[in-house]
Design a protein around this motif. Structure first.
Motif, short mmCIF file in Angstrom:
data_model
loop_
_atom_site.label_atom_id
_atom_site.label_comp_id
_atom_site.label_asym_id
_atom_site.label_seq_id
_atom_site.Cartn_x
_atom_site.Cartn_y
_atom_site.Cartn_z
N ILE A 1 48.13 36.78 18.60
CA ILE A 1 47.70 35.73 17.68
C ILE A 1 48.06 36.11 16.25
N ASN A 2 48.75 35.20 15.55
CA ASN A 2 49.08 35.39 14.14
C ASN A 2 48.45 34.26 13.33
N THR A 3 47.97 34.57 12.14
CA THR A 3 47.37 33.54 11.29
C THR A 3 47.73 33.78 9.82
N VAL A 4 47.75 32.69 9.08
CA VAL A 4 47.78 32.73 7.61
C VAL A 4 46.55 31.97 7.13
N SER A 5 45.73 32.64 6.32
CA SER A 5 44.45 32.06 5.89
C SER A 5 44.38 31.93 4.37
N LEU A 6 43.80 30.84 3.93
CA LEU A 6 43.46 30.64 2.52
C LEU A 6 41.95 30.72 2.40
N LYS A 7 41.47 31.60 1.51
CA LYS A 7 40.04 31.86 1.44
C LYS A 7 39.56 31.74 -0.01
N ILE A 8 38.40 31.13 -0.18
CA ILE A 8 37.73 31.11 -1.48
C ILE A 8 36.31 31.62 -1.29
N GLY A 9 35.75 32.22 -2.33
CA GLY A 9 34.40 32.76 -2.19
C GLY A 9 33.84 33.20 -3.53
N ILE A 10 32.69 33.84 -3.45
CA ILE A 10 32.02 34.33 -4.65
C ILE A 10 31.44 35.70 -4.38
N LEU A 11 31.63 36.61 -5.32
CA LEU A 11 31.07 37.96 -5.26
C LEU A 11 30.03 38.09 -6.36
N PHE A 12 28.97 38.83 -6.08
CA PHE A 12 27.92 39.02 -7.09
C PHE A 12 27.38 40.44 -7.03
#
Length: 232
Positions: free
Chosen positions: A221-232
């Protein structure tokens, strides 16, 4: 699903409580496809999935961190069998044969624990840029294989419980206030292990020149992912 969301939230909150450790939440979309090394199988198109989870960064130096996460990930992709397929499920007394060229659609859900290292720049304005790489152990939560035009899922028990990917990616952190940062990244995941397994109760065979064989039934399995998030 509720237990998974609760576990991910607790992961983020627990690490975010330590001053030297950054914790946060993320979500995103992904495109998945199969890497196939076989003369009788081929990947057919890409599938859209989604992922969400919690992450934590453990500082090693000003520009280098150990990074980990817990992630729920869905993947969808199609496999084409040039000469047809045969599925035997002995414990159910089922022998199902599908001859001719057929497409099988796989819907896979995994719980992943990606770990690795991240190197990042000093802040330029409000932004810092980074690259990351590591490995991602995976546990299958759900696996359905649907034979096109047959509405069947006889291959479900032929999907392995464990898997492993390697990954590399890049992104940026945007400083909002204090230690709070908005992140955006794109990550490529490459398969290390075949997601297909065989055992004494379930076999899936493919036809090659009129003869059934299990030797070349495989896929990573191969994937390309776009991720957004927040660190605190």
């Amino acid at each position: 699903m509720k237990k998974i969301i609760l576990a991910i939230s607790l992961f983020a909150i627990s690490f975010g409580a330590f001053s030297q450790i950054s914790g946060g939440l993320f979500g995103g979309t992904s495109l998945s496809w199969f890497g196939v090394e076989s003369k009788i199988q081929s990947n057919e198109g890409v599938g859209l999935g989604f992922n969400f989870g919690a992450m934590a960064d453990f500082p090693i130096s000003d520009n280098f961190v150990f990074t980990g996460a817990i992630k729920y990930n869905t993947m969808n992709a199609n496999m084409h069998y040039d000469h047809g397929i045969i599925s035997n499920i002995y414990d159910l007394g089922i022998i199902d044969t599908v001859k001719g060229a057929k497409k099988v659609g796989y819907n896979l859900n995994y719980l992943e624990i990606p770990i690795g290292f991240k190197g990042k720049t000093n802040e330029i304005g409000f932004l810092s840029y980074y690259m990351k790489a590591g490995v991602s152990p995976m546990v299958r939560l759900k696996g359905i294989a649907d034979i096109t035009d047959e509405g069947d899922d006889l291959f479900t028990d032929n999907i392995g419980l464990f898997n492993m990917n390697w990954y590399m990616g890049a992104g940026f952190e945007w400083s909002l206030s204090g230690n709070t940062r908005f992140i955006t990244e794109i990550v490529y995941n490459g398969g290390i292990m075949d997601f297909i397994k065989t055992n004494d109760d379930v076999t899936v065979e493919v036809f090659q020149e009129g003869n059934a064989t299990t030797r070349e039934h495989r896929g990573k399995i191969n994937t390309v992912s776009l991720k957004i998030g927040i660190l605190f």
